[in-house]
Structures are given as structure tokens and as C-alpha cells.
Motif scaffolding. Structure first.
Motif, short mmCIF file in Angstrom:
data_model
loop_
_atom_site.label_atom_id
_atom_site.label_comp_id
_atom_site.label_asym_id
_atom_site.label_seq_id
_atom_site.Cartn_x
_atom_site.Cartn_y
_atom_site.Cartn_z
N SER A 187 0.83 -1.21 0.00
CA SER A 187 0.00 0.00 0.00
C SER A 187 0.86 1.26 0.00
CB SER A 187 -0.94 0.00 1.21
OG SER A 187 -0.22 -0.22 2.42
N SER A 188 1.98 1.25 0.72
CA SER A 188 2.82 2.45 0.79
C SER A 188 3.48 2.74 -0.56
CB SER A 188 3.89 2.30 1.87
OG SER A 188 4.72 1.17 1.61
N GLU A 189 3.94 1.67 -1.27
CA GLU A 189 4.53 1.87 -2.59
C GLU A 189 3.50 2.42 -3.57
OE1 GLU A 189 7.97 -1.46 -3.29
OE2 GLU A 189 5.89 -2.17 -3.25
N ALA A 190 2.32 1.82 -3.56
CA ALA A 190 1.27 2.25 -4.48
C ALA A 190 0.85 3.68 -4.20
CB ALA A 190 0.07 1.31 -4.37
N GLU A 191 0.79 4.06 -2.94
CA GLU A 191 0.46 5.44 -2.59
C GLU A 191 1.50 6.40 -3.15
OE1 GLU A 191 -1.98 5.24 1.65
OE2 GLU A 191 0.21 5.20 1.66
N THR A 192 2.76 6.02 -3.04
CA THR A 192 3.85 6.89 -3.50
C THR A 192 3.75 7.16 -4.99
OG1 THR A 192 5.36 6.10 -1.77
CG2 THR A 192 6.36 7.07 -3.75
N PHE A 193 3.52 6.11 -5.77
CA PHE A 193 3.54 6.26 -7.23
C PHE A 193 2.24 6.82 -7.80
CE2 PHE A 193 6.94 2.96 -6.87
CZ PHE A 193 7.97 3.74 -7.37
N THR A 194 1.12 6.61 -7.11
CA THR A 194 -0.16 7.08 -7.65
C THR A 194 -0.65 8.37 -6.99
OG1 THR A 194 -1.48 5.82 -6.04
CG2 THR A 194 -0.87 4.69 -8.10
N SER A 195 0.03 8.80 -5.92
CA SER A 195 -0.43 9.94 -5.12
C SER A 195 -1.81 9.68 -4.55
CB SER A 195 -0.44 11.24 -5.96
OG SER A 195 0.85 11.54 -6.44
N GLY A 196 -2.12 8.40 -4.33
CA GLY A 196 -3.40 8.02 -3.75
C GLY A 196 -3.30 7.83 -2.25
N LYS A 197 -4.42 7.44 -1.65
CA LYS A 197 -4.48 7.23 -0.20
C LYS A 197 -5.22 5.94 0.07
CE LYS A 197 -3.96 8.26 4.16
NZ LYS A 197 -2.60 8.19 4.79
N SER A 198 -4.58 5.03 0.83
CA SER A 198 -5.20 3.75 1.16
C SER A 198 -6.01 3.86 2.44
CB SER A 198 -4.14 2.66 1.32
OG SER A 198 -3.54 2.35 0.09
N THR A 199 -7.14 3.13 2.46
CA THR A 199 -7.98 3.12 3.66
C THR A 199 -7.43 2.18 4.71
OG1 THR A 199 -9.37 1.37 2.70
CG2 THR A 199 -10.05 3.66 2.32
N ALA A 200 -6.51 1.29 4.31
CA ALA A 200 -5.86 0.36 5.24
C ALA A 200 -4.60 -0.17 4.56
CB ALA A 200 -6.80 -0.79 5.61
N GLN A 201 -3.71 -0.73 5.34
CA GLN A 201 -2.50 -1.30 4.76
C GLN A 201 -2.83 -2.61 4.05
OE1 GLN A 201 0.52 -1.67 7.79
NE2 GLN A 201 1.09 0.49 7.63
N TRP A 202 -2.10 -2.89 2.97
CA TRP A 202 -2.31 -4.13 2.24
C TRP A 202 -1.05 -4.50 1.46
CZ3 TRP A 202 -1.50 -3.06 -2.88
CH2 TRP A 202 -1.76 -1.75 -3.32
N GLU A 203 -0.98 -5.76 1.03
CA GLU A 203 0.07 -6.27 0.16
C GLU A 203 -0.59 -7.07 -0.95
OE1 GLU A 203 2.76 -8.58 2.46
OE2 GLU A 203 3.77 -6.84 3.34
N ALA A 204 -0.17 -6.83 -2.18
CA ALA A 204 -0.76 -7.53 -3.32
C ALA A 204 0.32 -8.27 -4.10
CB ALA A 204 -1.47 -6.54 -4.24
N HIS A 205 -0.09 -9.43 -4.65
CA HIS A 205 0.86 -10.27 -5.40
C HIS A 205 0.52 -10.36 -6.89
CE1 HIS A 205 2.98 -11.82 -1.81
NE2 HIS A 205 1.82 -11.57 -1.22
N SER A 206 -0.50 -9.64 -7.31
CA SER A 206 -0.85 -9.59 -8.72
C SER A 206 -1.67 -8.33 -8.97
CB SER A 206 -1.64 -10.84 -9.14
OG SER A 206 -2.86 -10.92 -8.43
N VAL A 207 -1.93 -8.02 -10.24
CA VAL A 207 -2.74 -6.85 -10.61
C VAL A 207 -3.72 -7.28 -11.70
CG1 VAL A 207 -2.75 -4.50 -11.53
CG2 VAL A 207 -0.86 -5.26 -10.08
N SER A 208 -4.97 -6.83 -11.58
CA SER A 208 -5.97 -7.15 -12.59
C SER A 208 -6.89 -5.96 -12.83
CB SER A 208 -6.82 -8.36 -12.15
OG SER A 208 -7.83 -8.64 -13.09
N ILE A 209 -7.37 -5.85 -14.09
CA ILE A 209 -8.43 -4.88 -14.41
C ILE A 209 -9.67 -5.62 -14.90
CG2 ILE A 209 -6.80 -3.03 -14.92
CD1 ILE A 209 -7.27 -3.55 -17.89
N ASP A 210 -9.63 -6.94 -14.84
CA ASP A 210 -10.72 -7.80 -15.32
C ASP A 210 -11.25 -8.60 -14.14
OD1 ASP A 210 -12.30 -9.78 -16.44
OD2 ASP A 210 -11.01 -10.09 -18.18
#
Length: 497
Positions: free
Chosen positions: A8-31
Motif C-alpha cells: 500500500s505504501s509503494e502504491a500510494e507513493t507512485f499514484t499519489s493516492g491514499k489507502s484506507t488500510a495497509q495491504w500487500e498484493a501479489h498480482s494486478v488485474s483490471i478484469d
């Protein structure tokens, strides 16, 4: 230890977004159909579907988190799934792709071309996998969504990245190449494909040349030396700042940097001899056809250009084989205990790809039986469509193809230009081709199936492949009832962009 793809911290840094909670992801999907457990689902707002409608499905499938638009936050106040809230979800996908490129030390290859880019990409994957951790485009995820999705899935410790970039309009490749920032850009060829969107083949060449825009100061490009527009492509590369000595080439031309000097065709493989930098390299690929021999020079060249072990990489090419719809071969059982061979080229088609497939069919050994071409329309050719189809008649005749079955209005024009001895059937659409061909098959026949995706040749191939698969399971020839084809698309209910 299973290192997460994104936190979540890495994704926040690169997207300038804000997470509602901490998380870790092992894949990405748009489907939503392809969400994996502990994956990150990005709710893309597409022209026909809104990914936010599938957040609940993402949660049910065990997603680690979802990326949503700030404008939608009111709809998810009570959502138990961790959310990364961003201004725009499509931009967030691009931001993650850019972040993945920033954090990796991988050597990046971008590949495009009117014909052969997907197959050559798979060859590059095989070669570089023998050299280190390799990340490559899956399937044909090569467009405005597919390329950034591929990049967002790239682990930080990747050694080599193979990124395919496709297009059917001008100004599609340029922003994707700038996102990829390749060290090496490859153009397999430029051909009259998508002509309805361009003013001639030079316009297509200019669109392909947009791939040079992402190259850095030391970037290298690899171009088809025999192509009539080679000098035009080289000029475009120089215009974008590529150094003269970094514009390299491949092919049979005597001036090619990676020169194909000998080729021997076998039933299921091709032996290639290449000269480069005063070296002579001979190797074998499990890809039948002269066009694959030429494209294998892209692979050898890429390895050499990036300073890697050519011998080890070429050994990895033993795993390079035709994929579904792109040259796979199947044994088809017949009722009289005989067999036929299917060459499945049903995925897509263009004039140069058709001609290359006809040559493969002609080069296959035939002790008895017939060479049969089963063809569907080539689409997106604009005003030249009719003439380009008619020209295939002479090509088929010169390759001594025995019988032609085809469908579609454009192939109808070609069919009329064929000698009557080669004519078997012209149908309005592909739905009747399977039964017609099956009833005429004899032991030893070789079938080629090819056409643009929209001409629905894939179901024809699938019907024959079903015969092959059933026979391999039962070990006995089977009879397939007529009307076995299913032309209806699979029903889907989830979000696809």
C-alpha cells in the motif's frame, strides 16, 4: 519468502493516492473474471463498463485491495476491502506501470510490427528466460490498457522485460513507448495491415516508428534490412535522436547486421545460420517457416545487443514453439483410420502473413493426400481489400495448393480468380466450412486454417482440434456429428475493459 508485488505504501507513493488500510498484493488485474487471491483490482471506468460495479466480486475472490476513483468513495463507505483512493483509476494504472519501470534495473525490450510481433515476443521470452528472471507480455496485452497492465505486474527484481506494443491508429505507440522506456526497440516488419486507418504503407511505417520515442540516449533499434522502407525507418530513428551506430538490422540482405545466410526447412523445425560481427552461428528453432527463421535473428540480435550470452540464449529457444492459432499442428483422425494434419493459423491474418502461411503449407512433406487452404476474409484493409485478396489467388496457385475452401465477401473475389481445379467451396460465413471440409478429407491431407479474427475461423479450427483431442484421449478414431461448430461467443457478466 514470497515478496509482494505491491504494498500500500509503494502504491500510494507512485499514484499519489491514499489507502484506507495497509495491504500487500501479489498480482494486478483490471478484469473481474481474472482477479486472483491477494491481488490488486483496479476499477477502470471504461466506455462500456465501470469496474466499480465489481468491487464486491473482487472481495469475494479474495482480492487484497481495490483501486477506486475519489468520486466513487461515497459508494464504498462501509466496504471492508482495503481501497486505494485515487483521482483517476486509468491514470493510476499508468502510474503503477511507471513506478514498476522506475524501481527495476531490468533491461527492457519493446517490440512492434505488422506481422510476427507476438510470436517473436514469445521467442524472446524463451531466450531471455535462459539468462535470468524474465517478465513478458502475456497473450496480446499490448494496447493502451494491456501494456501498462503488463508493466504494473513486473516484479522489482526482474532482469529482462519483453514488452509487446500494438496499434491500429497513429499516435498509439508513442505514449506506450515513452512509458516503457526501452533499451532496445524492435520492428519485425511493416505491412499493409489496418490500411483503412492510414494513407498507405508509409503511414503505417511512421506509426511503427513511434516506438523510437521511448528510447534513451543510448537506446538501440533493430530493423528489417530487406524491407523497402528500411531507409525511411532508419531516418525516423535518427530524427528521434538514435545514434547512427545504434540503428542495427536483421535479414537476408548482405548489409544486415544480423544476416541470415542459410536456412533448412524440416517438418516441425527450421535450421538457421546467421553471420554477425565476424561470427557464424547455427541453431535450430521449433518454428517451421522462413519468416520465423528471419525473426529468430531479432532474438539473436537482442541478446547480442544487450551483451548477454548468445549460446545460452539460443539453447533456451528449444522451448519456442507455435502457440494456439499461430501455427500449432494437430493430428486429425478420420473414419477410415487414416489421419490428416491441421496447421492452425486461425488467430489473425494479413496479406504477408497469408503468403508466409501458404509457403509453410507448400514446404510440408506430402507423400499422398492434398494440401488444403481454409480461408476467411482479411479485415481492415480499406479500399485495397478486394485487390489484396484477389492477389492471393496467384500465390495459392504458385504454391501448388490443391484445394481451397473459403468464406466472406472478400475471399469470394479471390475464389473467383482461382483455377476451377482448386475451387472447392465459397461460403457466406464460416459456419458451413467444417462440415464441408470434413466430408472431403482423405488420409494424408494437410489443412491450413487462416483468417482475420472477425472472420470467425477460430471456431472452425477448434472443431477440428476437438477431433484431435478426443482421439488422443480415446486412442481411437472418432466420428464427429455435423454442425459441431459453435460460433456464439461465451457469455460474460463481469467487467472487461
Amino acid at each position: 519468502m514470497n515478496i509482494p508485488l505491491w504494498t500500500s505504501s509503494e502504491a500510494e507513493t507512485f499514484t499519489s493516492g491514499k489507502s484506507t488500510a495497509q495491504w500487500e498484493a501479489h498480482s494486478v488485474s483490471i478484469d473481474s473474471r481474472k482477479i486472483e487471491k491477494d491481488g490488486l483490482f483496479i476499477a477502470i471506468q471504461g466506455p462500456n463498463n465501470d469496474g466499480h460495479d465489481y468491487i464486491a466480486m473482487a472481495q469475494e475472490k479474495g482480492a487484497a485491495a481495490a483501486v477506486i476513483a475519489e468520486s466513487k468513495i461515497g459508494d464504498f463507505k462501509d466496504c471492508p476491502l482495503p481501497l486505494l483512493v485515487v483521482t483517476d483509476t486509468t491514470q493510476a494504472l499508468y502510474d503503477l506501470a511507471a513506478g514498476a519501470r522506475f524501481r527495476t534495473k531490468a533491461k527492457v525490450i519493446a517490440i512492434t510490427g505488422s506481422v510476427g510481433k507476438t510470436g517473436t515476443k514469445e521467442g524472446l521470452r524463451c531466450a531471455f528466460t535462459a539468462l535470468g528472471k524474465t517478465h513478458a507480455t502475456e497473450g496480446n496485452l499490448n494496447n493502451e490498457y494491456g501494456l501498462p497492465l503488463t508493466m504494473s505486474r513486473m516484479p522489482a527484481d526482474t532482469d529482462f522485460a519483453i514488452l509487446e506494443i500494438g496499434m491500429n491508429h497513429a499516435e498509439e505507440i508513442r505514449p506506450l513507448s515513452k512509458l516503457a522506456k526501452p533499451d532496445l526497440a524492435i520492428i519485425t516488419t511493416v505491412a499493409p495491415v489496418h490500411l483503412e486507418f492510414f494513407h498507405g504503407i508509409q503511414g503505417i511505417a511512421d506509426a511503427k516508428a513511434e516506438i523510437f520515442d521511448g528510447l534513451g540516449d543510448d537506446g538501440v533499434c533493430l530493423l528489417p534490412r530487406e524491407h523497402a522502407l528500411f531507409h525511411h525507418l532508419r531516418a525516423r530513428a535518427r530524427d528521434t535522436g538514435v545514434a547512427f551506430e545504434n540503428v542495427l538490422s536483421f535479414g537476408k540482405h548482405e548489409d544486415a547486421t544480423y544476416r541470415q545466410v542459410d536456412t533448412e526447412f524440416k517438418t516441425t523445425s527450421t535450421d538457421v545460420t546467421c553471420l554477425y560481427k565476424k561470427h557464424c552461428e547455427s541453431f535450430s528453432i521449433q518454428m517451421p517457416g522462413d519468416h520465423w527463421a528471419t525473426n529468430s535473428l531479432c532474438i539473436l540480435g537482442a541478446v547480442d545487443i544487450l551483451g548477454e550470452d548468445v549460446t545460452k540464449a539460443l539453447n533456451g529457444l528449444k522451448n519456442w514453439k507455435p502457440s494456439k492459432g499461430r501455427g500449432q499442428r494437430h493430428i486429425i483422425p478420420l473414419e477410415d483410420n487414416g489421419t490428416a494434419i491441421l496447421v492452425d493459423e486461425s488467430y489473425n491474418a494479413s496479406p504477408p502473413a497469408m503468403k508466409a502461411a501458404f509457403k509453410v503449407l507448400a514446404d510440408m512433406p506430402l507423400t499422398h493426400g492434398k494440401r488444403i487452404a481454409i480461408l476467411g476474409d482479411m479485415l481492415e484493409l480499406g479500399e485495397t481489400g478486394s485487390s489484396l485478396h484477389i492477389a492471393l489467388a496467384k500465390e495459392l496457385e504458385s504454391r501448388q495448393i490443391d484445394a481451397v475452401y473459403c468464406c466472406g465477401p472478400l475471399m469470394g473475389e479471390m475464389y473467383k480468380a482461382l483455377p476451377t481445379s482448386m475451387q472447392r467451396l465459397h461460403a457466406k460465413d464460416s459456419s458451413t466450412l467444417f462440415d464441408a471440409v470434413l466430408s472431403d478429407l482423405e488420409d494424408g491431407d494437410i489443412l491450413l486454417i487462416k483468417g482475420s479474427l472477425g472472420s470467425k475461423m477460430v471456431p472452425v479450427a477448434d472443431a477440428f482440434i476437438a477431433l484431435s483431442d478426443a482421439a488422443s484421449q480415446d486412442k481411437t478414431p472418432i466420428k464427429t456429428p455435423t454442425g459441431a461448430m459453435n460460433l456464439k461467443p461465451k457469455e460474460v457478466h463481469s467487467h472487461v475493459v
